[in-house]
Each structure stands twice: as structure tokens, then as C-alpha cells.
Design an enzyme around this catalytic site. Sequence first.
Site, PDB file in Angstrom:
ATOM      1  N   ARG A  36       0.829  -1.214   0.000  1.00 56.59           N
ATOM      2  CA  ARG A  36       0.000   0.000   0.000  1.00 56.59           C
ATOM      3  C   ARG A  36       0.862   1.263   0.000  1.00 56.59           C
ATOM      4  O   ARG A  36       0.445   2.296  -0.516  1.00 56.59           O
ATOM      5  CB  ARG A  36      -0.957  -0.003   1.199  1.00 56.59           C
ATOM      6  CG  ARG A  36      -2.184  -0.866   0.954  1.00 56.59           C
ATOM      7  CD  ARG A  36      -3.166  -0.808   2.101  1.00 56.59           C
ATOM      8  NE  ARG A  36      -4.452  -1.344   1.708  1.00 56.59           N
ATOM      9  CZ  ARG A  36      -5.466  -1.552   2.551  1.00 56.59           C
ATOM     10  NH1 ARG A  36      -5.333  -1.287   3.834  1.00 56.59           N
ATOM     11  NH2 ARG A  36      -6.606  -2.037   2.095  1.00 56.59           N
ATOM     12  N   LYS A 193     -18.950 -16.937   4.262  1.00 53.36           N
ATOM     13  CA  LYS A 193     -20.368 -16.746   4.571  1.00 53.36           C
ATOM     14  C   LYS A 193     -21.152 -16.013   3.499  1.00 53.36           C
ATOM     15  O   LYS A 193     -20.729 -14.972   3.012  1.00 53.36           O
ATOM     16  CB  LYS A 193     -20.487 -15.959   5.876  1.00 53.36           C
ATOM     17  CG  LYS A 193     -20.072 -16.774   7.086  1.00 53.36           C
ATOM     18  CD  LYS A 193     -20.380 -16.011   8.337  1.00 53.36           C
ATOM     19  CE  LYS A 193     -20.255 -16.901   9.572  1.00 53.36           C
ATOM     20  NZ  LYS A 193     -20.515 -16.121  10.780  1.00 53.36           N
ATOM     21  N   GLY A 350     -10.006  -8.451   0.684  1.00 54.16           N
ATOM     22  CA  GLY A 350      -9.582  -9.339   1.772  1.00 54.16           C
ATOM     23  C   GLY A 350      -8.633 -10.459   1.411  1.00 54.16           C
ATOM     24  O   GLY A 350      -7.515 -10.239   0.977  1.00 54.16           O
ATOM     25  N   GLY A 373     -12.597  -3.793   1.807  1.00 56.84           N
ATOM     26  CA  GLY A 373     -14.006  -3.409   1.882  1.00 56.84           C
ATOM     27  C   GLY A 373     -14.469  -2.550   0.713  1.00 56.84           C
ATOM     28  O   GLY A 373     -15.589  -2.699   0.221  1.00 56.84           O
TER      29      GLY A 373
HETATM   30  C1  3PG Z   1      -8.736  -1.083   4.742  1.00 60.86           C
HETATM   31  O1  3PG Z   1      -7.769  -1.537   5.368  1.00 60.86           O
HETATM   32  O2  3PG Z   1      -9.494  -1.797   4.072  1.00 60.86           O
HETATM   33  C2  3PG Z   1      -8.936   0.392   4.736  1.00 60.86           C
HETATM   34  O3  3PG Z   1      -7.817   1.032   5.244  1.00 60.86           O
HETATM   35  C3  3PG Z   1     -10.183   0.779   5.480  1.00 60.86           C
HETATM   36  O4  3PG Z   1     -10.068   0.451   6.827  1.00 60.86           O
HETATM   37  P1  3PG Z   1     -11.381   0.337   7.734  1.00 60.86           P
HETATM   38  O5  3PG Z   1     -12.108  -0.901   7.301  1.00 60.86           O
HETATM   39  O6  3PG Z   1     -10.904   0.306   9.144  1.00 60.86           O
HETATM   40  O7  3PG Z   1     -12.214   1.571   7.438  1.00 60.86           O
END
Ligand code: 3PG
Length: 391
Positions: A36, A193, A350, A373
Site C-alpha cells: 500500500r 459466509k 480481503g 471493503g
Molecule cells: C482497509 O484496510 O481496508 C482500509 O484502510 C479501510 O479500513 P477500515 O475498514 O478500518 O475503514
Amino acid sequence: MGWKTLDDMDFAGKRALVRVDINVPVENGVVTDTSRIERIIPTVDDIHAQGGKVILLAHFDRPKGKVVPEMSLEHIAGTVADVLGLTVTFVSSNYAEAVDEMEDEEVLLLENLRFHPGEESNDAAFAARLASLGDIYVNDAFSAAHRAHASTEAIAHLLPSCAGRLLEEELGALDAALGNPARPVVAVVGGAKVSTKLDLLGNLVGKVDHLVIGGGMANTFLAAQGFNVGKSLCEHDLADTARAILAKAQATGCEIILPRDIVVAREFKAGAASETCAPDACPDDAMILDAGPATVAYIAEVLEKAKTLVWNGPLGAFEITPFDAATNAAARHAAGLTQAGKLISVAGGGDTVSALNQAGVADDFTYISGAGGAFLEWMEGKTLPGVAALG
Ligand code: 3PG
Ligand code: MG
């Protein structure tokens, strides 16, 4: 796309507030994956090349509006400096003074924004405080763009704003995969899930031509069709939901691909004795841990005819051998087709990136998103507030 890029701005002599996502994994004080950070280099370099100064805005972990010393960005400032190859000055207070004193190619890294409650509440006053530190706002944090926070949303309305190179690249790749894709489009969705991926499946059946469902989620679909899944991970209470998704897919002409054979074992551990059987033949005392070779062969056949692939989530319990076999084989097949110029392959979210890394093919996909996410929410067809605010 209604937003501007770095090319549309004039950074000469200006201070750029650059929102980045350097929420990197850290173990025992060491950053274990610097991707990142690497991915923000083009934006930092471009702004410097245009004569602008860079102030990095970032979060780390989830301190929930309080100062949590272990979550200070101070701990990773050194790694940021090494990766960028620049002097990085970490600042935890007196921001305005630090900004006034900064040198041209020095980078300022402000303390974890989530130490302030105003960050996550998208507070206008906190955003204004941040905005007062710079002249131009650049959002290069695609992976945090699903959050409407002060540094991703409110601030964009207060300063001339644009997308950084990484955000631009992510959106371009994602648009090629689902926005306006070459067809047929195949989506592979795996993971434990169904409950966490309902919106995702619901959106995809209306958009893609073939939807492969793998991992623990597939068990819920098998059970919904009346198959015994033994001791498998399964959300039995979602049987109706699974049937509704199958019905919607039928209506939209999306082919749902469920396991055609399953790999079962009595123990969830690496090297556990396993056997392959038909999807309706899981023994009562066993659990489904992977898709079998017939499933992989069929996925390969579908991929051969496809032009675009979007992948989220493993097909089996990829973290333990031999239950990584279907994920590895399907990923390698997709990688081969991509390298042969026959397939556009985009993956993210993920576990997906670790699964592809483990299969040794992450470099062979067309694009691997750095987002978790945000990638999921984009696949769900949702508007990402951080992107919308740039519009
Ligand atoms: C992540 O790691 O997916 C982003 O930095 C967002 O983090 P968060 O889910 O804590 O908002
Ligand atoms: Mg310019």
C-alpha cells in the site's frame, strides 16, 4: 468520470493534502507488506515533479476517536520514508507550524486521523481544520473510499480536489471489469459466509454472465437445494435467500456455477485425510473444504470462453493444504489466459490477494486491487463516498 486528475491541477508552489491508505499489516512492530505504501509513490513523485509539497493524511487501524499510542502512525513513518526514498517528517501536533516550515521534497505525515472523533463522523469543522493546512486536496485512497470520513469526503468539498494516480488506476481497472466489460463476464465469489456477501451476489447476478460460488458460501447453496452438507460450515437459515438468488439468476440469464464435486474431510487441519465425492454425497460426519477437480475443469472451460473475470474470495479453505487445490488451479488457469491476452482479470478484497499470492499468480492477473471493503462495496454496485465527493 466527473473527477479531475493530477494532470488537471497546478501544483507549483502549492501544498497538496494527499489522503492515502497506508493501513498496512504490522507484526511485532514490523510492516509485513509494504504494497500500500509502494502504490502511493507515483502520486507523491508527480506532485513533487510539478513543484508541489506533499502532506500525507492517513489512518491506521480503528482507534475509534481516541489516542491509542500503539496505533500511532509514528511507528510506520520510517517505513514510509524508506519506501518513498524521501525524508518523511511525522507530526503529531502544531500541524500549521510544521507545514509552514516544511522543505520542498520533504513529506509530512500527520498523526492517525482516527485519533480525532471528527474524522469518522465526517465532521465539517475537523475537515475545515485539515483543509486549512493545504491548497489542493488529492484523494489517493481508493481502499478507504467506501468511508464517508472527514479526510475522504467532507474535505473534498472545501478545496480544489482531484484523484491521485492510484485512485485513478483502481477505478479504471474496476470499470473495465464491471462498468463496461468485454463479455462474457465471469465472477468468482468465494469466502466463508453468504451473509456477508448478499448484496454482492444480488448485484452480480444482474451484471455477469457466469457466477462461480465457492468456499463455505457454496455449502449454503448446496443445502438450499436439499443436499446434505454434513458438518460443513453452512448458514441453513439463509436457504430461502440462496434460493431467491438462484431464481433471480435464472431470470437474468446468469449461470450460477456451484461445486460439481466436493472435497471432504473429517478434520479441519493441514494434511487431513480427504476424499472427493458428488455434491449430494457429503458424509454426515465430514465437512466440505474445497471444490473438486470436476468443478475446476468446468470453471476452466467457462474461463476459456470468457473475456473478463472479476474475482473475490477463495474457492476452498485455501489457508490449509490440500484444500487450496481448487483456488490454486482456477487462479493459475485465469493467469495463463490473461498472459495469453485472452482474458482481462481483476481481483481484490480481503483474502483474495493472499490466495492469489499463494497460488503464485498475483503478478499475472491484469489488475489486483489494493482494496478490501471498498472493492466489495464497488462490486456490490454501491457509490463510494470518497469517489463521489470528487465529482
Ligand atoms: C482497509 O484496510 O481496508 C482500509 O484502510 C479501510 O479500513 P477500515 O475498514 O478500518 O475503514
Ligand atoms: Mg499540471
